[in-house]
Design an enzyme around this catalytic site. Structure first.
Site, PDB file in Angstrom:
ATOM      1  N   HIS A 135      -2.284  -7.121  -3.444  1.00 19.01           N
ATOM      2  CA  HIS A 135      -2.187  -8.556  -3.262  1.00 19.01           C
ATOM      3  C   HIS A 135      -1.609  -9.213  -1.824  1.00 19.01           C
ATOM      4  O   HIS A 135      -0.918  -8.192  -1.065  1.00 19.01           O
ATOM      5  CB  HIS A 135      -1.169  -9.084  -4.416  1.00 19.01           C
TER       6      HIS A 135
ATOM      7  N   ASP B  94       0.427 -11.111  -0.878  1.00 19.51           N
ATOM      8  CA  ASP B  94       2.058 -10.943  -0.587  1.00 19.51           C
ATOM      9  C   ASP B  94       2.440  -9.583  -0.189  1.00 19.51           C
ATOM     10  O   ASP B  94       3.878  -9.565  -0.060  1.00 19.51           O
ATOM     11  CB  ASP B  94       2.871 -11.604  -1.553  1.00 19.51           C
ATOM     12  N   HIS B  95       1.822  -8.599  -0.297  1.00 23.26           N
ATOM     13  CA  HIS B  95       2.446  -7.290  -0.194  1.00 23.26           C
ATOM     14  C   HIS B  95       1.694  -6.651   1.033  1.00 23.26           C
ATOM     15  O   HIS B  95       2.092  -5.475   1.507  1.00 23.26           O
ATOM     16  CB  HIS B  95       1.943  -6.386  -1.478  1.00 23.26           C
TER      17      HIS B  95
ATOM     18  N   HIS C 136      -0.791  -3.581 -13.433  1.00 27.87           N
ATOM     19  CA  HIS C 136      -0.720  -4.874 -12.965  1.00 27.87           C
ATOM     20  C   HIS C 136      -2.252  -5.426 -12.933  1.00 27.87           C
ATOM     21  O   HIS C 136      -2.977  -4.523 -13.389  1.00 27.87           O
ATOM     22  CB  HIS C 136      -0.315  -4.841 -11.347  1.00 27.87           C
TER      23      HIS C 136
ATOM     24  N   ASP D  52       4.585  -4.169  -8.312  1.00 28.35           N
ATOM     25  CA  ASP D  52       4.357  -5.214  -9.396  1.00 28.35           C
ATOM     26  C   ASP D  52       3.690  -4.334 -10.555  1.00 28.35           C
ATOM     27  O   ASP D  52       2.876  -3.870 -10.375  1.00 28.35           O
ATOM     28  CB  ASP D  52       3.393  -6.379  -9.002  1.00 28.35           C
TER      29      ASP D  52
ATOM     30  N   HIS E 216      11.696  -8.803  -5.724  1.00 24.00           N
ATOM     31  CA  HIS E 216      10.373  -9.538  -6.153  1.00 24.00           C
ATOM     32  C   HIS E 216      10.828 -10.748  -7.127  1.00 24.00           C
ATOM     33  O   HIS E 216      10.283 -10.975  -8.012  1.00 24.00           O
ATOM     34  CB  HIS E 216       9.361  -8.776  -6.897  1.00 24.00           C
TER      35      HIS E 216
END
Ligand SMILES: [Zn+2]
Ligand SMILES: [Zn+2]
Lengths: 313, 313
Positions: A65, A67-68, A141, A212, A270
């Site tokens: 993702h 944001d990672h 996830h 996540d 997170h």
């Protein structure tokens, strides 16, 4: 060994929490820093810390993702610009190599060091050297997401040189045999037991850093008896339904896991921007009611991972 | 119309200057914001400004170096997350589409709006609507680099409704003919001249925003008579050799261009971290000795682009 949090937010950057990045500082252990996820703006966060990009020699990506991972091309470029010239290994799901190579290729970025890509497909041991072993297991996830378990090897007891000198045992090759714990006859006829001259062995530390995930069975084996468990906490206790729907965890689920896994300390990260300022305290309080040694971390927090004095090998 | 500087640094982010991004605020003109380059951390800079990501509907990339594009995937994601649902057009060199599509693809990012890609190959007019025309021309950087010239169309004079009423000219379809400047006979026999009832026309503004470049002939046509010229200034007056070798410009070269092109104001950006704090004043002073109306801009500076009251059409 310390854990430094460079981005503790969730999904999109907020004013107080940047997107995901966790640094495992192994400066005393092996003069390196390992990063877990590299959200956009990680290199700017590093500028505001005292980490040196050239000391980063391993990057573990939990999942792809944005944001990672969106901070990865910039960090890799800056590491080169700032004199990094030793190889760097990137571990992560299939696709991470394509992302990095297209980003560096399109931007005509030439690095002064080599990148080794380890796209992981099989859970298990992914790295081992004389000091550390790292394991990966899959989580739950929406897309493939990994948890990592870093095990420091036990520190063998040190040879007690002062005690040897006090006993008037002359130095020489014999010290090697004593250190190996052998029983040794000295030239003066004395027989000494090596074990009497070796300090306490020290159990290695274990850190589990999970990507996540929603509640899933693999987290337990990753976290089992860890000194520190770093776990996402996107939702609060009362939002288990939302957490499940969005493939995330609540603070309570993380705390229950910490308890079951018998970890020493739980660090929640997170954190959604819906939990700003004092609201984050609520997340912490709820989790502590289940597992006492819990903290909700903030950007730039540095948490020490001490040896457990009670645990010798 | 204002220009807001979101990243005024060069190459790598520094503590005080983020990597490149310049926003052209057209909120009064067409309720939109256009970005020129999107370095890593642009979305975080926007968080600290009062810009709304959903109002960004055009992004012009000058060139594909990482410090100008690595913030693009994150910004596009956040625009979606924050409710942006209108199409967005990205203009830039060939390769920008591949970078964005691989980044969004690998990260499984689903946007709530459509991206239109305009990979530019031919200098000239690249966009026109009733209010603006945008031109691109090529510069001289190690890789393909573009300069953009935004021309606002002239504002026709407004119909002077108060004056018409004072002259007791009844409203109706006749107002349209008056506004068109026609000579009109009224029902009461009077003949009036439309031009007498139309305010002054106002010349449209011109902003030229150039990518990284060394001295080159195309910059002059891009900058010609612009109200504002935004130009890189990676090196100082005494470093023309370095500037040439690294395909960049000095402050003096930018100032000479501003003078030749007869621009109204010169804004220097892309400032090296070697010029921190007061050192940037030296850059400004040197440039002002050549072209007086020069400023070295800083992150978050907002510069107004007023109508030139002396220039009517
Ligand atoms: Zn995330
Ligand atoms: Zn640049």
């Amino acid at each position: 060994m310390q854990i430094e949090f460079l981005g503790t937010g969730s999904g999109v950057p907020g004013k107080f929490r940047n997107v995901s990045c966790t640094a495992l500082r192994l400066l005393d252990e092996c003069n390196s820093v390992w990063l877990f996820d590299v959200g956009e703006g990680t290199q700017q966060q590093i500028l505001r810390s005292n980490l040196k990009p050239r000391k980063i020699n391993k990057i573990f990506i939990t999942h792809l993702h944005g944001d990672h991972i969106f901070g990865l091309p910039g960090l890799l470029s800056s590491r080169s610009f700032q004199g990094g010239n030793t190889p760097l290994t990137i571990y992560g799901p299939k696709g991470i190599k394509d992302f990095v190579q297209v980003s560096l290729g399109v931007s005509k970025t030439k690095l002064s060091y080599k990148i080794i890509y380890q796209e992981l497909t099989t859970p298990g041991k992914i790295f081992e050297d004389p000091k550390f072993t790292v394991y990966m297991n899959t989580l739950d996830h929406q897309i493939e997401s990994f948890g990592y378990r870093v095990e420091e090897h036990d520190h063998p007891g040190e040879l007690m040189v002062d005690k040897l000198k006090a006993a008037k045992i002359p130095s020489g090759p014999i010290y090697g045999r004593i250190k190996a714990g052998e029983s040794v006859q000295l030239d003066d006829g004395r027989v000494i037991n090596g074990a009497d001259f070796i300090g306490k062995a020290q159990k290695g530390r274990v850190v589990a850093i999970l990507g996540d995930t929603r509640k899933n069975p693999n987290s337990l084996s990753l976290a089992k008896n860890a000194d520190v468990l770093v776990h996402e906490s996107t939702f609060s206790k009362d939002e288990a339904g939302l957490a499940r729907n969005y493939y995330h965890s609540t603070n309570a689920q993380a705390a229950i896991l910490a308890k079951k896994a018998n970890v020493h300390k739980l660090l929640l990260t997170h954190i959604s921007s819906r939990y700003t300022g004092k609201m984050a305290n609520v997340l912490q309080k709820q989790a502590r009611a289940i597992f006492k040694n819990t903290s909700v971390v903030r950007d730039f927090d540095v948490v020490d991972v001490p040896f457990d004095k009670n645990q010798t090998v």
